[in-house]
Design an enzyme around this catalytic site. Structure first.
Site, PDB file in Angstrom:
ATOM      1  N   ASP A  39       0.821  -1.214   0.000  1.00 53.02           N
ATOM      2  CA  ASP A  39       0.000   0.000   0.000  1.00 53.02           C
ATOM      3  C   ASP A  39       0.858   1.269   0.000  1.00 53.02           C
ATOM      4  OD1 ASP A  39      -2.067  -1.908   0.464  1.00 53.02           O
ATOM      5  OD2 ASP A  39      -1.753  -1.716   2.622  1.00 53.02           O
ATOM      6  N   ASN A 170     -15.356   2.151   6.853  1.00 54.29           N
ATOM      7  CA  ASN A 170     -14.271   1.587   7.654  1.00 54.29           C
ATOM      8  C   ASN A 170     -13.162   2.640   7.621  1.00 54.29           C
ATOM      9  OD1 ASN A 170     -12.369   0.045   8.936  1.00 54.29           O
ATOM     10  ND2 ASN A 170     -12.152  -1.477   7.310  1.00 54.29           N
ATOM     11  N   ASP A 173      -7.161   3.551   5.274  1.00 53.25           N
ATOM     12  CA  ASP A 173      -6.695   3.933   3.931  1.00 53.25           C
ATOM     13  C   ASP A 173      -6.813   5.433   3.655  1.00 53.25           C
ATOM     14  OD1 ASP A 173      -6.295   1.259   3.654  1.00 53.25           O
ATOM     15  OD2 ASP A 173      -7.684   0.953   1.992  1.00 53.25           O
ATOM     16  N   SER A 190     -12.652   1.803   3.041  1.00 53.10           N
ATOM     17  CA  SER A 190     -12.366   0.469   2.519  1.00 53.10           C
ATOM     18  C   SER A 190     -13.584  -0.421   2.741  1.00 53.10           C
ATOM     19  CB  SER A 190     -11.156  -0.126   3.233  1.00 53.10           C
ATOM     20  OG  SER A 190     -11.014  -1.512   2.952  1.00 53.10           O
ATOM     21  N   TYR A 191     -14.098  -1.021   1.630  1.00 52.06           N
ATOM     22  CA  TYR A 191     -15.219  -1.958   1.725  1.00 52.06           C
ATOM     23  C   TYR A 191     -16.378  -1.299   2.492  1.00 52.06           C
ATOM     24  CZ  TYR A 191     -12.144  -5.840   0.196  1.00 52.06           C
ATOM     25  OH  TYR A 191     -11.306  -6.669  -0.503  1.00 52.06           O
ATOM     26  N   SER A 192     -17.059  -2.056   3.357  1.00 50.18           N
ATOM     27  CA  SER A 192     -18.113  -1.554   4.249  1.00 50.18           C
ATOM     28  C   SER A 192     -19.021  -0.541   3.547  1.00 50.18           C
ATOM     29  CB  SER A 192     -17.491  -0.946   5.507  1.00 50.18           C
ATOM     30  OG  SER A 192     -16.746  -1.930   6.178  1.00 50.18           O
ATOM     31  N   ILE A 225     -14.222  -2.160  -2.620  1.00 51.09           N
ATOM     32  CA  ILE A 225     -13.586  -0.950  -3.150  1.00 51.09           C
ATOM     33  C   ILE A 225     -12.804  -0.314  -2.010  1.00 51.09           C
ATOM     34  CG2 ILE A 225     -13.936   1.301  -4.222  1.00 51.09           C
ATOM     35  CD1 ILE A 225     -16.660   0.309  -5.207  1.00 51.09           C
ATOM     36  N   GLU A 226     -11.538   0.013  -2.249  1.00 51.30           N
ATOM     37  CA  GLU A 226     -10.725   0.601  -1.192  1.00 51.30           C
ATOM     38  C   GLU A 226      -9.559   1.398  -1.778  1.00 51.30           C
ATOM     39  OE1 GLU A 226      -9.256  -2.556   1.257  1.00 51.30           O
ATOM     40  OE2 GLU A 226      -7.961  -3.392  -0.281  1.00 51.30           O
TER      41      GLU A 226
END
Length: 535
Positions: A39, A170, A173, A190-192, A225-226
């Site tokens: 990352d 979340n 990131d 991120s996600y969630s 998706i993040e």
């Protein structure tokens, strides 16, 4: 006597000219020193590039090709903090975690460096996001505190509602950036519940009050998706929001996508005009990749350039490339895509990669097919372009499958044949327009170092108005070799670590021999009169 002398001189010139030609034909292969930072978020300080990533890993480079590890591991000995396990104890306690995820560092108006750190439980969105400050880029950093949390089940979230992981983010990131008016923003998620953006106070590094989680840009319902990152490009006047779709491991189908907006806080749209806020699975869904795959411009996913007959160099291919950042050079206008990637046949090993990017005629970035090796875009003749190419179509899907190259040919008359059919044309000095199956792709032709052929080869990178990227790299072979023996993982890893060899072919041999001819003509012009006088 003079005849013998003249013949001796001519022989010496021929030998020396041949040696010179061989020396010109030998070029030094670009050298790389690889490092593992998951990352990677980039920042340049004076003449040095730094990438900060997960697990408190940091690497630096002066050329974007050779990387040295500065720090790694969430442990008391990590030099970025006096003792990170104690300094950020509150974050670890809240997230029930022992490590840190993707960090981001920015220099604010006071000249100090602000690190946005985050800890996450991992199997749930229980996370803490805070900021630490240092006088020097390499630390030591001192914690200023947590300003955002998520995963507070059955409790009130920062937006005043009971936390709902399908709607709320979340808090990991982060990416902090300045807009053209000098305002500071932080995009994250991120996600969630998706990707969100907050306006920040440039004096303190904290969010302005009463924003809750901020403005939602995309995602939700646990869509994969993040890793958001926003970069403004003055040539186009757009802010570009990069994200990664899919899962990060080698079977997750990680792939890099981009959308754009005239405003830092959106709305962001893709090449087809889709509003990215609609990129999410239906209510009640979980990791619904089919629902989100049509959204965003897909720059890169899993791929591999196959060997051609006689090729034995390092085979180029990526698995789950993603979580990128972008460096824009304000002096040169160059753009670089910085990301981590895994590789075919190497499991979960990952390394930093840097690819140069170019803007196409539609104002979208296209990524060069090979890693950056100090190439620069330059005029290309039509005669140089025609020929056979290894061809990759990245598509729009989210998949663990590796897209392998096939062979196409770009003919001088503008036709394309091979595994796909269509037409091509050169725009100005290096622009490329390619039409396949009725879809037009816009981008550039650029010469790059190909580690498989071990030479600087012509490539193309183009993007369609549907947000699909295709790549090509020239080859002498019409059909890839069947049953080419793959190197074992140890040999492949070793090649990646050293990525060095002795010499490569040069395209200047014609010029060399012309020069030799000129030398001989001049020499004969001197010695022939001597021979006539002797007679």
């Amino acid at each position: 006597m003079k005849k013998h002398l003249v013949l001796t001189i001519l022989c010496m010139l021929l030998v020396s000219g041949t040696v010179w030609a061989e020396e010109v034909n030998q070029i030094v292969e670009p050298q790389f020193k690889n490092a593992s930072v998951h990352d990677p978020s980039i920042i340049k300080v004076e003449d040095t590039y730094y990438v900060f990533g997960s697990h408190l890993a940091v690497a630096k480079s002066t050329d974007l090709m050779n990387w040295d590890i500065v720090a790694s591991g969430v442990m008391p000995e990590n030099p970025l903090f006096s003792d990170v396990t104690e300094e950020l104890k509150e974050a670890f306690t809240w997230a029930d975690a022992t490590t840190l995820w993707a960090a981001d560092v920015i220099q604010l108006e006071d000249g100090k460096f602000y690190m946005y750190y985050n800890a996450c439980e991992g199997s749930s969105p229980r996370s803490a996001l805070g900021v630490a400050v240092a006088d020097e880029i390499e630390g030591p950093y001192s914690d200023l505190g947590i300003f955002l949390k998520s995963g507070m089940w059955n409790e009130t979230s920062p937006d005043g509602q009971i936390y709902d992981a399908t709607k709320h983010p979340n808090t990991i990131d982060p990416d902090a950036f300045f807009d053209t008016e000098g305002r500071l923003w932080m995009v994250y998620g991120s996600y969630s519940g998706g990707i969100f953006i907050l306006e920040m106070d440039p004096k303190t590094g904290f969010p302005y009050p009463d924003q809750g989680y901020g403005t939602k840009l995309m995602g939700g319902n646990h869509s994969r998706i993040e890793a958001p990152y926003i970069q403004y490009v003055p040539e186009t006047g757009y802010y570009y929001l990069y994200t990664t779709f899919g899962g990060l491991d080698s079977a997750g189908g990680y792939n890099i996508r981009v959308a754009r907006s005239e405003n830092p806080d959106g709305p962001y749209v893709d090449a087809e005009g889709n509003d990215m806020v609609d990129a999410h699975g239906p209510t009640g869904s979980f990791f619904n990749d089919v629902a989100i795959s049509p959204y965003g411009v897909k720059l890169m996913g899993n791929y591999q350039f196959e060997w051609g007959i006689g090729e034995a160099g390092f085979q180029t291919g990526y698995v789950s490339p993603g979580h990128n950042s972008v460096y824009y050079d304000e002096e040169t206008g160059q753009q670089f895509l910085i990301f981590h990637t895994r590789f075919p046949n190497r499991g979960e090993q990952h390394e930093i990669r840097v690819h140069q990017m170019f803007m196409n005629t539609d104002g979208w970035p296209v990524a060069a097919p090979f890693r950056y090796a100090e190439e620069s875009i330059s005029p290309i003749s039509k005669a140089e372009i025609s020929g056979k190419y290894k061809y990759i179509n990245h598509g729009k899907d989210i998949t663990a499958d590796i897209k392998k190259s096939t062979i196409i040919e770009l003919h001088e008359d503008g036709k394309i044949t091979g595994t796909v059919q269509g037409n091509w044309e050169q725009i100005n000095e290096f622009g490329a327009n390619i039409t396949i199956d009725g879809d037009t792709y816009s981008g550039v032709f650029v010469k790059q170092w190909d580690p498989t052929s071990k030479s600087f080869d012509l490539t193309f990178t183009v993007l369609s108005n549907k947000g699909i990227a295709i790549w090509g790299t020239e080859t002498e072979e019409e059909i890839p070799q069947e049953n080419h023996e793959l190197p074992n993982e140890e040999k492949q890893a070793n090649n990646t670590e050293t990525n060095k060899s002795n010499e490569a072919k040069s395209s200047n041999s014609n010029s060399v021999f012309i020069m030799i001819g000129i030398i001989l003509i001049v020499t004969l012009g001197i010695v022939l009169p001597l021979l006539r006088k002797r007679k």
